[in-house]
Design a protein around this motif. Structure first.
Motif, short mmCIF file in Angstrom:
data_model
loop_
_atom_site.label_atom_id
_atom_site.label_comp_id
_atom_site.label_asym_id
_atom_site.label_seq_id
_atom_site.Cartn_x
_atom_site.Cartn_y
_atom_site.Cartn_z
N VAL A 19 32.14 48.06 55.13
CA VAL A 19 32.45 47.44 56.42
C VAL A 19 32.51 45.92 56.29
O VAL A 19 33.38 45.26 56.85
N LEU A 20 31.58 45.36 55.52
CA LEU A 20 31.59 43.91 55.31
C LEU A 20 32.86 43.47 54.57
O LEU A 20 33.45 42.43 54.90
N LEU A 21 33.29 44.24 53.59
CA LEU A 21 34.52 43.91 52.87
C LEU A 21 35.74 43.96 53.79
O LEU A 21 36.64 43.13 53.69
N LEU A 22 35.76 44.94 54.70
CA LEU A 22 36.91 45.07 55.59
C LEU A 22 36.92 44.01 56.69
O LEU A 22 37.99 43.63 57.17
N THR A 23 35.76 43.54 57.09
CA THR A 23 35.70 42.59 58.19
C THR A 23 35.78 41.14 57.72
O THR A 23 36.27 40.29 58.47
N LEU A 24 35.33 40.85 56.52
CA LEU A 24 35.39 39.47 56.03
C LEU A 24 36.84 39.10 55.69
O LEU A 24 37.61 39.94 55.22
N PRO A 25 37.23 37.84 55.91
CA PRO A 25 38.63 37.42 55.65
C PRO A 25 38.89 37.16 54.17
O PRO A 25 39.28 36.06 53.77
N ILE A 26 38.71 38.16 53.35
CA ILE A 26 38.94 38.01 51.91
C ILE A 26 40.34 38.45 51.51
O ILE A 26 40.78 38.14 50.40
N ALA A 27 41.04 39.17 52.36
CA ALA A 27 42.39 39.64 52.05
C ALA A 27 43.15 39.83 53.36
O ALA A 27 42.56 40.13 54.40
N SER A 28 44.46 39.67 53.28
CA SER A 28 45.32 39.85 54.45
C SER A 28 45.54 41.34 54.69
O SER A 28 45.34 42.17 53.80
N PRO A 29 45.97 41.70 55.92
CA PRO A 29 46.25 43.12 56.19
C PRO A 29 47.29 43.73 55.26
O PRO A 29 47.20 44.91 54.91
N SER A 30 48.28 42.94 54.83
CA SER A 30 49.30 43.47 53.92
C SER A 30 48.70 43.82 52.56
O SER A 30 49.07 44.84 51.95
N ARG A 31 47.75 43.00 52.08
CA ARG A 31 47.11 43.32 50.80
C ARG A 31 46.23 44.56 50.92
O ARG A 31 46.20 45.39 50.01
N TRP A 32 45.52 44.67 52.03
CA TRP A 32 44.74 45.89 52.25
C TRP A 32 45.64 47.11 52.31
O TRP A 32 45.30 48.19 51.81
N GLN A 33 46.83 46.94 52.94
CA GLN A 33 47.77 48.05 53.04
C GLN A 33 48.24 48.48 51.65
O GLN A 33 48.36 49.69 51.37
N LYS A 34 48.52 47.51 50.76
CA LYS A 34 48.90 47.85 49.40
C LYS A 34 47.78 48.58 48.66
O LYS A 34 48.02 49.51 47.89
N PHE A 35 46.55 48.14 48.92
CA PHE A 35 45.40 48.81 48.30
C PHE A 35 45.26 50.23 48.81
O PHE A 35 45.00 51.17 48.04
N PHE A 36 45.45 50.41 50.13
CA PHE A 36 45.35 51.75 50.70
C PHE A 36 46.46 52.67 50.20
O PHE A 36 46.27 53.89 50.13
#
Length: 225
Positions: A19-36
């Motif tokens: 949850v901390l990784l998802l909420t902290l501004p360490i990556a943009s939504p597009s990068r998270w989408q690529k990871f997913f």
């Protein structure tokens, strides 16, 4: 702490880290989408619903077991009867452990739902941003092309004048679409800001929950001593 509750507590700590990784501004939504959308997560995603419902079922069973233990040891028996101090302390210790297990399983179940919702919101936000950017570029390209064609038209016959009028009308329509796309992009940015504020609120709530777990674990260590 038994092996069962040690595993659940470890799973809870892992959920807090996710949850901390998802909420902290360490990556943009597009990068998270690529990871997913990576191959490994895509393979897991084919059976994600099965894993999710299995985890929910296990946590619900553990939560119900903790509630049953709390009710069992909170009754306390007849106060008129004289009990030994050791037996009373043992009963209190078991009640405390049941309450600790209740919080652990309850928080783990809550964070499991929160993580699933966060992943869905991040994916939806990434799709909206990509669509808005593509529409904005398409509108800009169409407007540039129309203006170039209009500039190349000379002062000719009536047919040329009609074509110029049609191009002007197309430019007007395209400019309206461009303005609409800009508004949509601003709306998406506003939605992203609201999501960030929601993430910050969830992070604060999770921090409070983690403090409660730490206090409960510390209290358990003292009881075991």
């Amino acid at each position: 702490m038994s092996l069962q509750w040690t595993i659940i507590a470890t799973f809870l700590y892992a959920e807090i880290a996710v949850v901390l990784l998802l909420t902290l501004p360490i990556a943009s939504p597009s990068r998270w989408q690529k990871f997913f959308k990576s191959k490994f997560l895509a393979y897991i995603g084919n059976q994600a619903y099965i894993y999710f419902f299995v985890l929910v079922g296990v946590l619900v069973l553990c939560l119900l077991d903790a509630i049953r233990e709390m009710q069992k040891y909170s009754e306390g028996g007849d106060k008129s009867e004289h009990q030994h101090l050791d037996a009373e302390m043992q009963g209190n210790m078991r009640l405390f452990r049941a309450q600790r297990n209740f919080y652990i399983s309850g928080f783990a179940l809550f964070l499991l739902v929160v993580i699933r919702r966060l992943v869905q919101m991040i994916s939806e936000l990434a799709v909206l941003l990509a669509q808005s950017e593509a529409s904005f570029r398409q509108a800009q390209s169409a407007t540039t092309t129309a203006r170039t064609l209009l500039a190349q038209q000379g002062a000719g016959d009536e047919q040329s004048k009609k074509e110029a009028e049609e191009l002007r009308s197309k430019i007007s329509v395209l400019e309206k679409e461009l303005a609409k796309e800009k508004k949509d992009k601003e709306a998406v940015k506003s939605q992203a800001e609201s999501l960030n504020r929601e993430y910050d609120r969830l992070a604060e709530e999770h921090s409070k929950l983690q403090k409660k777990i730490t206090v409960s674990s510390g209290g358990d260590g003292k009881k075991d001593e």
